[in-house]
Scaffold this motif. Structure first.
Motif, PDB file in Angstrom:
ATOM      1  N   ALA A   5       2.212   8.312  -5.381  1.00 62.56           N
ATOM      2  CA  ALA A   5       3.506   9.248  -5.421  1.00 62.56           C
ATOM      3  C   ALA A   5       2.928  10.682  -5.495  1.00 62.56           C
ATOM      4  CB  ALA A   5       3.982   8.845  -6.901  1.00 62.56           C
ATOM      5  N   GLU A   6       1.851  10.874  -6.267  1.00 61.08           N
ATOM      6  CA  GLU A   6       1.305  12.319  -6.278  1.00 61.08           C
ATOM      7  C   GLU A   6       0.555  12.550  -4.886  1.00 61.08           C
ATOM      8  OE1 GLU A   6      -3.049  13.907  -8.336  1.00 61.08           O
ATOM      9  OE2 GLU A   6      -2.180  12.279  -9.134  1.00 61.08           O
ATOM     10  N   LEU A   7      -0.206  11.717  -4.200  1.00 57.72           N
ATOM     11  CA  LEU A   7      -0.711  12.096  -2.970  1.00 57.72           C
ATOM     12  C   LEU A   7       0.142  12.252  -1.618  1.00 57.72           C
ATOM     13  CD1 LEU A   7      -4.332  10.546  -3.170  1.00 57.72           C
ATOM     14  CD2 LEU A   7      -3.609  13.020  -3.896  1.00 57.72           C
ATOM     15  N   THR A   8       0.972  11.263  -1.499  1.00 61.96           N
ATOM     16  CA  THR A   8       1.778  11.140  -0.315  1.00 61.96           C
ATOM     17  C   THR A   8       2.634  12.493  -0.196  1.00 61.96           C
ATOM     18  OG1 THR A   8       3.148   9.832  -1.021  1.00 61.96           O
ATOM     19  CG2 THR A   8       1.315   8.706   0.208  1.00 61.96           C
ATOM     20  N   LEU A  92     -14.589   3.253  -4.153  1.00 61.11           N
ATOM     21  CA  LEU A  92     -15.143   4.422  -3.400  1.00 61.11           C
ATOM     22  C   LEU A  92     -14.919   3.975  -1.980  1.00 61.11           C
ATOM     23  CD1 LEU A  92     -16.479   7.278  -3.070  1.00 61.11           C
ATOM     24  CD2 LEU A  92     -18.432   5.828  -2.861  1.00 61.11           C
ATOM     25  N   THR A  93     -15.154   2.640  -1.551  1.00 66.27           N
ATOM     26  CA  THR A  93     -14.975   2.256  -0.017  1.00 66.27           C
ATOM     27  C   THR A  93     -13.314   2.219   0.199  1.00 66.27           C
ATOM     28  OG1 THR A  93     -16.975   0.740  -0.371  1.00 66.27           O
ATOM     29  CG2 THR A  93     -15.076   0.355   1.428  1.00 66.27           C
ATOM     30  N   THR A  94     -12.584   2.078  -0.691  1.00 69.54           N
ATOM     31  CA  THR A  94     -11.167   2.164  -0.590  1.00 69.54           C
ATOM     32  C   THR A  94     -10.979   3.602  -0.236  1.00 69.54           C
ATOM     33  OG1 THR A  94     -10.494   0.338  -1.858  1.00 69.54           O
ATOM     34  CG2 THR A  94      -8.753   1.651  -1.390  1.00 69.54           C
ATOM     35  N   ALA A  95     -11.264   4.410  -1.025  1.00 69.60           N
ATOM     36  CA  ALA A  95     -11.063   6.021  -0.972  1.00 69.60           C
ATOM     37  C   ALA A  95     -11.612   6.576   0.449  1.00 69.60           C
ATOM     38  CB  ALA A  95     -11.845   6.802  -2.153  1.00 69.60           C
ATOM     39  N   ASP A 121      -0.444   2.255   1.300  1.00 72.35           N
ATOM     40  CA  ASP A 121      -0.415   1.015   0.280  1.00 72.35           C
ATOM     41  C   ASP A 121      -2.033   1.111  -0.053  1.00 72.35           C
ATOM     42  OD1 ASP A 121      -1.290   0.247   2.936  1.00 72.35           O
ATOM     43  OD2 ASP A 121      -0.713  -1.820   2.424  1.00 72.35           O
ATOM     44  N   SER A 122      -2.853   1.600   0.701  1.00 71.68           N
ATOM     45  CA  SER A 122      -4.262   1.685   0.023  1.00 71.68           C
ATOM     46  C   SER A 122      -4.364   2.321  -0.856  1.00 71.68           C
ATOM     47  CB  SER A 122      -5.086   2.239   1.081  1.00 71.68           C
ATOM     48  OG  SER A 122      -5.141   1.372   2.137  1.00 71.68           O
ATOM     49  N   LEU A 123      -3.520   3.489  -1.434  1.00 74.83           N
ATOM     50  CA  LEU A 123      -3.403   4.165  -2.734  1.00 74.83           C
ATOM     51  C   LEU A 123      -3.231   3.304  -3.810  1.00 74.83           C
ATOM     52  CD1 LEU A 123      -2.097   7.742  -1.273  1.00 74.83           C
ATOM     53  CD2 LEU A 123      -4.390   7.107  -1.818  1.00 74.83           C
TER      54      LEU A 123
END
Length: 134
Positions: A5-8, A92-95, A121-123
């Motif tokens: 919600a914050e980033l998108t 970190l890999t996900t980010a 959805d990765s977030l």
């Protein structure tokens, strides 16, 4: 508020700027048990640079996760299995994969299959990983 919600709601590079703080905390955690974490440092530097307007390709980000030379955060994650740094490498890999996805979204380039599976959805996954880390 969730990370998604914050980033998108932000433009892609601003998302990367916010993820720089997340990545920095993950790198600091990894360094506590693995002082020689060059892959983590490289990932943080790339996220920061792209967020600040740098010209970094999606392929470069993908290579930070896994390259033909078998280097990257994914290799370090597999080496850290069962160790205190495993969760940090995982998040970190996900980010990094999410930022790679953002880069490909911005440039319109053909995404490799590993990045093509990434999305907002990765977030949610990153949120879960961060919660597990405390």
């Amino acid at each position: 508020m969730t990370l998604r919600a914050e980033l998108t709601a932000l433009p892609p590079r601003e998302q990367a700027q916010r993820l720089t703080a997340v990545a920095a905390s993950l790198v600091a955690q990894i360094r506590c048990t693995e002082p020689d974490a060059l892959e983590a440092e490289a990932a943080l530097a790339a996220i920061r640079a792209w967020g600040d307007g740098g010209r970094i390709t999606g392929r470069y980000f993908s290579d930070l996760v896994y390259s033909d030379e078998e280097r990257g955060t994914l290799r370090r994650l597999s080496e850290a299995a069962g160790k205190p740094s495993e969760g940090g490498w995982n998040a970190l890999t996900t980010a990094v994969m999410y930022v790679a996805w953002l880069v490909y979204q911005e440039t319109g380039g053909a995404m490799p299959s590993d990045v093509n599976e990434v999305g907002e959805d990765s977030l949610d996954l990153l949120d879960e990983q961060l919660a597990e880390l405390g």
